[in-house]
Scaffold this active site. Structure first.
Site, PDB file in Angstrom:
ATOM      1  N   SER A 101       5.283  -6.825  -1.749  1.00 25.18           N
ATOM      2  CA  SER A 101       4.812  -7.957  -0.476  1.00 25.18           C
ATOM      3  C   SER A 101       4.880  -8.881  -0.190  1.00 25.18           C
ATOM      4  CB  SER A 101       3.491  -7.142  -0.713  1.00 25.18           C
ATOM      5  OG  SER A 101       2.913  -7.124   0.843  1.00 25.18           O
ATOM      6  N   ASN A 139      -5.642  -9.362  -7.620  1.00 22.33           N
ATOM      7  CA  ASN A 139      -5.749 -10.144  -6.585  1.00 22.33           C
ATOM      8  C   ASN A 139      -7.098 -10.776  -6.529  1.00 22.33           C
ATOM      9  OD1 ASN A 139      -6.353  -6.803  -6.639  1.00 22.33           O
ATOM     10  ND2 ASN A 139      -7.860  -7.243  -4.963  1.00 22.33           N
ATOM     11  N   HIS A 142       4.025  -9.927   2.227  1.00 19.44           N
ATOM     12  CA  HIS A 142       3.029 -10.931   3.116  1.00 19.44           C
ATOM     13  C   HIS A 142       2.402 -11.946   2.398  1.00 19.44           C
ATOM     14  CE1 HIS A 142      -0.783  -9.149   3.175  1.00 19.44           C
ATOM     15  NE2 HIS A 142       0.353  -7.829   3.109  1.00 19.44           N
ATOM     16  N   GLN A 167       0.570 -10.270  -6.502  1.00 15.61           N
ATOM     17  CA  GLN A 167      -0.238 -11.287  -6.191  1.00 15.61           C
ATOM     18  C   GLN A 167       0.459 -11.679  -8.202  1.00 15.61           C
ATOM     19  OE1 GLN A 167      -2.493 -12.334  -4.213  1.00 15.61           O
ATOM     20  NE2 GLN A 167      -2.859 -10.595  -3.591  1.00 15.61           N
ATOM     21  N   THR A 212      13.870   4.691  10.081  1.00 17.78           N
ATOM     22  CA  THR A 212      15.178   2.760  10.514  1.00 17.78           C
ATOM     23  C   THR A 212      14.243   1.819  10.234  1.00 17.78           C
ATOM     24  OG1 THR A 212      15.071   4.462  12.075  1.00 17.78           O
ATOM     25  CG2 THR A 212      16.378   1.853  12.596  1.00 17.78           C
ATOM     26  N   THR A 241       0.542  -1.511   0.188  1.00 18.41           N
ATOM     27  CA  THR A 241       0.284   0.155  -0.077  1.00 18.41           C
ATOM     28  C   THR A 241       1.003   1.409   0.716  1.00 18.41           C
ATOM     29  OG1 THR A 241      -1.572  -0.650   1.083  1.00 18.41           O
ATOM     30  CG2 THR A 241      -1.570   1.277   1.510  1.00 18.41           C
ATOM     31  N   CYS A 277      -9.878  -6.610   1.637  1.00 21.18           N
ATOM     32  CA  CYS A 277      -9.155  -4.697   1.683  1.00 21.18           C
ATOM     33  C   CYS A 277     -10.907  -4.387   1.846  1.00 21.18           C
ATOM     34  CB  CYS A 277      -8.872  -4.232   0.880  1.00 21.18           C
ATOM     35  SG  CYS A 277      -6.843  -5.097   1.534  1.00 21.18           S
TER      36      CYS A 277
END
Lengths: 374, 385
Positions: free
Chosen positions: A195, A145, A197, A175, A233, A71, A320
């Site tokens: 991404s 997705n 995850h 995806q 960081t 995102t 989402c």
């Protein structure tokens, strides 16, 4: 429990978790610190960056900016790669992190190309829009997705660049990455979002790839990390875990692909053998990792809860956005209201088995027969 | 010099011989509202004083106390002894914003050596000196600094009053059971009846798997908001799945909602009797949806003998939304999880059901058995503020 909702997120793999813990314990230093601990962390950071850049066939001087997830990567691309009064093209099928962000570009003119009935960008409309307008920035996702539909990115890039070589082409590859080949040189893209995850990595880490020479204006300012393009960081344990799971996925790409393809085909075969009434959203040869179907006469959410009682977890559309009652993507593909309401999404991962697929397929048939009999 | 919170009730004033009953209920509710802090409550006439608290808890206390039914206003005050010097010292603590102000002195302690007007003038001088951009104005002022010299030897000084929710103390009017659907209206209806002093119970009908666990959580979240006003209460979850399936299978779909409402009312009344409730509360508003017509209400009313309170019956949707926003239930209510009424919603529900036709349709199912089964499978959740 059978988990068939891997497109929304995946369980972290042992490799991902162990890498995360090891880096947390041993490389907890701030990558920017001047002491030897900082240097050690910085080396780990660059190693992770190179692993991911290599996995997408990037050039040595290309850039990869780590951030909190796709995102943020998509927001960076849309806000950071467009200028005041940019002409922007994206599609109706994009993830909300592109679709809604594009709508939030206040000083740009944004067009949305529709989808065809199979869930891909409508190529004729796309050509026409490219022909009629001069786009500065285009963002089209690789794999949808919700439906698993695959867009022909090399062709879309070629069409755009042949009209205007300066058009920046970004693709949300969330995806696709780690599931099918995502090779930036073949695709011809200038930027992609990734991404962790979705590929059994940790949550809260993603990246924006930028081809050498593409200038990004940062949207997050601060200590100047990531070459000043994304301050904050660095989340090194998550970055290391991301790189390791990505490497593992690329090494086992073919095998994993065949496994999930077998799972998808098993389900479809059982449906067909039993003359089950269903409709695929997208097309059979889309990503095998996602199977979106519409079941007329059934409410997707009710089926989801019935399956949940059998310890089977599935999705309805995008997690989402599944809280909203309409579905922009399925509607754009020409589905009726009833087909949209009866939509479920099964999405597979490396931990799923053929036996699970058989069990789930039969349970879906059983519950649908009951619901349709009401 | 001590900081404390002064609370004032209003409507309880109107009570005669039974005023003590209402005051005690209000005192008990106040004690309950502040029990997560170290604060204590003193009662003196129409005022309640919350004190002995840690100053860091003050905002939290204000937030809780403004929601206690029965109070009209509260003020954060400084408390000093009844001496001129102490009072004038305390005045220096007040920062009066730029603009106009007045000082109002009330001298209940007639032994206090200076008259009210003279003390107000002396206080005014200090305020003007310490807050250069202020001006005295006795009418249409921006701020009022009140100095309340009491007979108990204490003087209370306060600048602002904060509006509380009003109403009557929870529990002072008896018990009522409220149907909570998860929508906008029913929490507002429950709030209104609780505000008039009813101790409430909640009842929710769910249709898992036709509705989700999230829909249930939504009702719990709404109940938690209500509990901030009316205190802890019990929420009864009734599984309504079988009832809906039976009606769907056996009755004309046009009567789905009408029959559902009648069965819900029967179940609610049976539970109400068990809980010693004297009323059923619904969020119906005349003509808002198909089941809320006069005929629909006759139909659902005719199966119960307890009074059914419909505090929103004459309210417009926008008025209800305004209250929902004010009390904090609106944002939860609009979450889009389906509640039990929408899953089997017929395309064309009957708008003006004739009772004879309803009875014919309803006779196709075994109502008593379904009601009994529902009552045997109730889940109770204790909602805490």
């Amino acid at each position: 429990m059978i988990y068939f909702d891997n497109a929304s997120t995946t369980k972290i793999s042992n490799l991902g978790l162990e890498s995360y813990i090891k880096a947390s314990k041993e490389s907890y230093f701030n990558c920017s610190s001047l002491h030897k601990g900082g240097l050690q962390s910085n080396r780990e950071l660059n190693k992770a960056r190179n692993i991911i850049l290599e996995s997408i066939n990037a050039q040595f001087n290309d850039n990869l900016i780590f951030c909190s997830g796709a995102t943020e990567a998509n927001n960076m691309a849309l806000f950071g790669l467009t200028k005041n009064k940019s002409r922007v093209l994206t599609s109706v099928g994009e993830h909300p992190s592109i679709y809604n962000t594009a709508k939030a570009l206040k000083n740009s003119i944004v067009d949305f190309v529709p989808l065809n009935s199979q869930g891909q960008v409508d190529i004729d409309k796309y050509c026409q829009m490219i022909n009629d307008n001069d786009y500065d920035f285009i963002s089209i996702m690789y794999v949808n997705n919700e439906t698993g539909a695959i867009n022909d990115i090399p062709r879309l890039v070629e069409i755009a660049k042949s009209k205007n070589a300066k058009t920046i082409f970004h693709s949300d590859c969330v995806q696709a990455f780690g599931k099918i080949n995502v090779l930036v040189d073949n695709m011809g893209v200038d930027a992609i979002s990734l991404s962790a995850h979705k590929i059994n990595g940790p949550k809260g880490i993603g990246a924006l790839y930028l081809k050498n020479g593409i200038h990004l204006n940062p949207i997050v300012y601060g200590g100047g990390q990531e070459n000043g393009l994304r301050s904050g960081t660095e989340n090194l344990p998550a970055i290391v875990a991301f790189a390791n799971v990505a490497q593992d996925k690329i090494s086992n790409l073919k095998q994993n692909y065949n496994n999930v393809l077998e799972i998808k085909n098993t389900i479809l075969k059982i449906f067909d053998d039993k003359n089950f009434d269903y409709k695929i959203n997208g097309y059979k040869d889309g990503s095998p990792y996602i199977l979106s179907i519409s079941l007329v006469g059934v409410k997707g959410e009710v089926l989801l809860h019935l399956l949940e009682m059998d310890d089977i977890l599935i999705g309805t559309g995008s997690a989402c956005s599944s809280k909203s009652s309409d579905n922009r993507i399925l509607s754009s593909m020409g589905n009726s209201k009833e087909e949209v309401a009866g939509n479920i999404r099964l999405s597979f991962g490396v931990d799923n088995t053929k036996e699970e697929a058989e069990y789930v397929a039969n349970k879906i048939i059983e519950h649908c027969s009951y619901l349709r009999s009401l | 010099m001590e900081r404390l919170i002064i609370l004032r009730y209003s409507e309880i004033h109107l009570k005669g011989a039974n005023r003590g009953f209402f005051e005690r209920a209000l005192y008990d509710n106040t004690v309950r509202a502040i029990n997560s802090t170290k604060a204590t409550v003193d009662k003196g006439g129409a005022r309640y004083i919350v004190k002995d608290y840690n100053v860091v808890d003050e905002k939290k206390l204000i937030s809780k106390l403004t929601k206690v039914f029965g109070f009209n206003w509260l003020s954060v005050a400084l408390c000093v002894d009844n001496s001129v010097d102490s009072i004038l010292d305390a005045v220096k603590e007040f920062k009066i914003p730029n603009g106009t102000f007045r000082v109002t002195t009330r001298r209940a302690d007639k032994d206090f050596p200076i008259h009210s007007n003279e003390l107000s003038a002396r206080i005014g001088e200090i305020v003007l000196k310490n807050n250069p951009n202020t001006k005295v104005k006795l009418e249409n002022f921006d701020k009022e600094l009140t100095v309340d010299i009491r007979e108990n030897g204490k003087t209370y000084l306060y600048l602002n009053s904060i509006k509380c929710v009003g109403g009557m103390p929870t529990g002072s009017a008896g018990k009522a059971i409220c149907l909570l659907s998860g929508g906008i209206d029913s929490p507002v209806a429950a709030y209104k009846i609780a505000k008039r002093g009813a101790k409430i119970y909640g009842i929710h009908f769910h249709s898992y798997p036709y509705t989700s666990e999230r829909a249930k959580q939504k009702v719990i979240d709404l109940a938690k908001v209500l509990a901030q006003y009316c205190g802890d209460f019990k929420l009864y979850f009734v599984s309504f799945t079988k009832v809906q399936e039976e009606i769907h299978k056996k009755c004309n779909s046009k009567f789905m909602i009408t029959i559902m409402r009648r069965i819900m009312m029967r179940i609610t009344e049976k539970l109400a009797y068990k809980l010693k409730c004297k009323a059923i509360v619904t969020g119906e508003s005349l003509g808002q949806v198909a089941s809320q017509t006069m005929e629909g209400i006759i139909s659902s009313n005719s199966v119960v003998s307890l009074p059914v309170y419909r505090p929103l019956i004459g309210d417009d949707k926008n008025d209800i939304i305004d209250v929902a926003k004010e009390i904090g239930t609106f944002d939860i209510s609009i979450l889009p999880y389906e509640d039990c009424c929408t899953v089997f919603l017929p395309r064309n529900p009957i708008i003006k059901p004739r009772l004879e036709s309803v009875l014919i349709e309803e006779s196709k199912i075994n109502v008593d058995e379904l009601v009994k089964e529902c009552l045997q499978n109730i889940e109770i959740i204790q909602i805490k503020a």
